[in-house]
Design a protein around this motif. Structure first.
Motif, PDB file in Angstrom:
ATOM      1  N   CYS A  69      10.679  -6.101  -2.796  1.00 41.38           N
ATOM      2  CA  CYS A  69      11.788  -6.612  -2.184  1.00 41.38           C
ATOM      3  C   CYS A  69      11.781  -7.391  -1.194  1.00 41.38           C
ATOM      4  O   CYS A  69      12.792  -7.687  -0.523  1.00 41.38           O
ATOM      5  CB  CYS A  69      13.071  -5.043  -1.676  1.00 41.38           C
ATOM      6  N   ALA A  70      10.790  -7.566  -0.638  1.00 39.68           N
ATOM      7  CA  ALA A  70      10.435  -8.525   0.315  1.00 39.68           C
ATOM      8  C   ALA A  70      10.790  -8.371   1.668  1.00 39.68           C
ATOM      9  O   ALA A  70      10.872  -9.012   2.692  1.00 39.68           O
ATOM     10  CB  ALA A  70      11.058 -10.013   0.140  1.00 39.68           C
ATOM     11  N   ARG A  71      10.853  -6.919   2.208  1.00 42.05           N
ATOM     12  CA  ARG A  71      11.031  -6.402   3.281  1.00 42.05           C
ATOM     13  C   ARG A  71       9.823  -6.054   3.918  1.00 42.05           C
ATOM     14  O   ARG A  71       8.831  -5.937   3.052  1.00 42.05           O
ATOM     15  CB  ARG A  71      12.091  -5.472   3.335  1.00 42.05           C
ATOM     16  N   PRO A  72       9.725  -5.981   5.390  1.00 40.09           N
ATOM     17  CA  PRO A  72       8.462  -5.645   5.984  1.00 40.09           C
ATOM     18  C   PRO A  72       8.012  -4.246   5.555  1.00 40.09           C
ATOM     19  O   PRO A  72       9.003  -3.376   5.599  1.00 40.09           O
ATOM     20  CB  PRO A  72       8.741  -5.596   7.649  1.00 40.09           C
ATOM     21  N   LEU A  73       6.807  -4.159   5.306  1.00 41.69           N
ATOM     22  CA  LEU A  73       6.169  -2.808   4.944  1.00 41.69           C
ATOM     23  C   LEU A  73       5.667  -2.038   6.361  1.00 41.69           C
ATOM     24  O   LEU A  73       5.279  -2.980   7.423  1.00 41.69           O
ATOM     25  CB  LEU A  73       4.895  -3.061   4.181  1.00 41.69           C
ATOM     26  N   LEU A  74       5.549  -0.816   6.149  1.00 42.39           N
ATOM     27  CA  LEU A  74       5.055   0.031   7.450  1.00 42.39           C
ATOM     28  C   LEU A  74       3.823   0.417   7.007  1.00 42.39           C
ATOM     29  O   LEU A  74       3.499   1.051   6.029  1.00 42.39           O
ATOM     30  CB  LEU A  74       5.972   1.084   7.530  1.00 42.39           C
ATOM     31  N   LEU A  75       2.813   0.282   7.945  1.00 42.62           N
ATOM     32  CA  LEU A  75       1.503   0.978   7.907  1.00 42.62           C
ATOM     33  C   LEU A  75       1.470   2.394   7.860  1.00 42.62           C
ATOM     34  O   LEU A  75       1.945   2.988   8.941  1.00 42.62           O
ATOM     35  CB  LEU A  75       0.527   0.139   8.920  1.00 42.62           C
ATOM     36  N   SER A  76       1.292   3.127   6.850  1.00 35.47           N
ATOM     37  CA  SER A  76       1.177   4.468   6.925  1.00 35.47           C
ATOM     38  C   SER A  76       0.025   5.159   6.914  1.00 35.47           C
ATOM     39  O   SER A  76      -0.046   6.183   7.501  1.00 35.47           O
ATOM     40  CB  SER A  76       2.107   5.019   5.722  1.00 35.47           C
ATOM     41  N   ARG A  77      -1.224   4.689   6.526  1.00 33.22           N
ATOM     42  CA  ARG A  77      -2.542   5.032   6.406  1.00 33.22           C
ATOM     43  C   ARG A  77      -3.585   4.236   6.512  1.00 33.22           C
ATOM     44  O   ARG A  77      -3.479   3.168   5.875  1.00 33.22           O
ATOM     45  CB  ARG A  77      -2.591   6.324   5.309  1.00 33.22           C
ATOM     46  N   ILE A  78      -4.742   4.476   7.247  1.00 31.68           N
ATOM     47  CA  ILE A  78      -5.834   3.740   7.088  1.00 31.68           C
ATOM     48  C   ILE A  78      -6.951   4.653   6.784  1.00 31.68           C
ATOM     49  O   ILE A  78      -7.156   5.609   7.538  1.00 31.68           O
ATOM     50  CB  ILE A  78      -6.141   2.997   8.413  1.00 31.68           C
ATOM     51  N   GLU A  79      -7.938   4.107   5.834  1.00 34.96           N
ATOM     52  CA  GLU A  79      -9.048   4.944   5.374  1.00 34.96           C
ATOM     53  C   GLU A  79     -10.083   4.337   5.259  1.00 34.96           C
ATOM     54  O   GLU A  79     -10.006   3.048   5.139  1.00 34.96           O
ATOM     55  CB  GLU A  79      -8.788   5.719   3.961  1.00 34.96           C
TER      56      GLU A  79
END
Length: 78
Positions: free
Chosen positions: A42-52
């Motif tokens: 959808c080209a909307r900004p993504l949210l960072l949910s997790r870093i592994e």
């Protein structure tokens, strides 16, 4: 006239003291242009949910789109 009590003293800074506060060799930073990459659907900004942790020197970053509920995984160098 009653004096106003302040929790700290206010003193003017001289020009030499102000010059001593300036950074002579500022550190060099590489700023990221877009901290929130766009969603591929959808080209909307993504949210960072997790870093592994991934391989040495790399992270696995999982992003979530709040609009279309899609997730994207990106391998990023540390």
């Amino acid at each position: 006239m009653e004096q106003i009590r302040r929790p700290f003293s206010v003193r003017p800074i001289s020009g030499k003291a102000l010059a001593d506060l300036t950074v002579k060799n500022p550190p060099k930073f590489n700023f990221v242009d877009n901290l929130r990459p766009p969603c591929s659907r959808c080209a909307r900004p993504l949210l960072l949910s997790r870093i592994e942790p991934w391989d040495p020197g790399f992270d696995l970053r999982i992003y979530y789109c709040a609009h279309c509920a899609d997730t994207e995984t990106i391998i990023s160098a540390i």
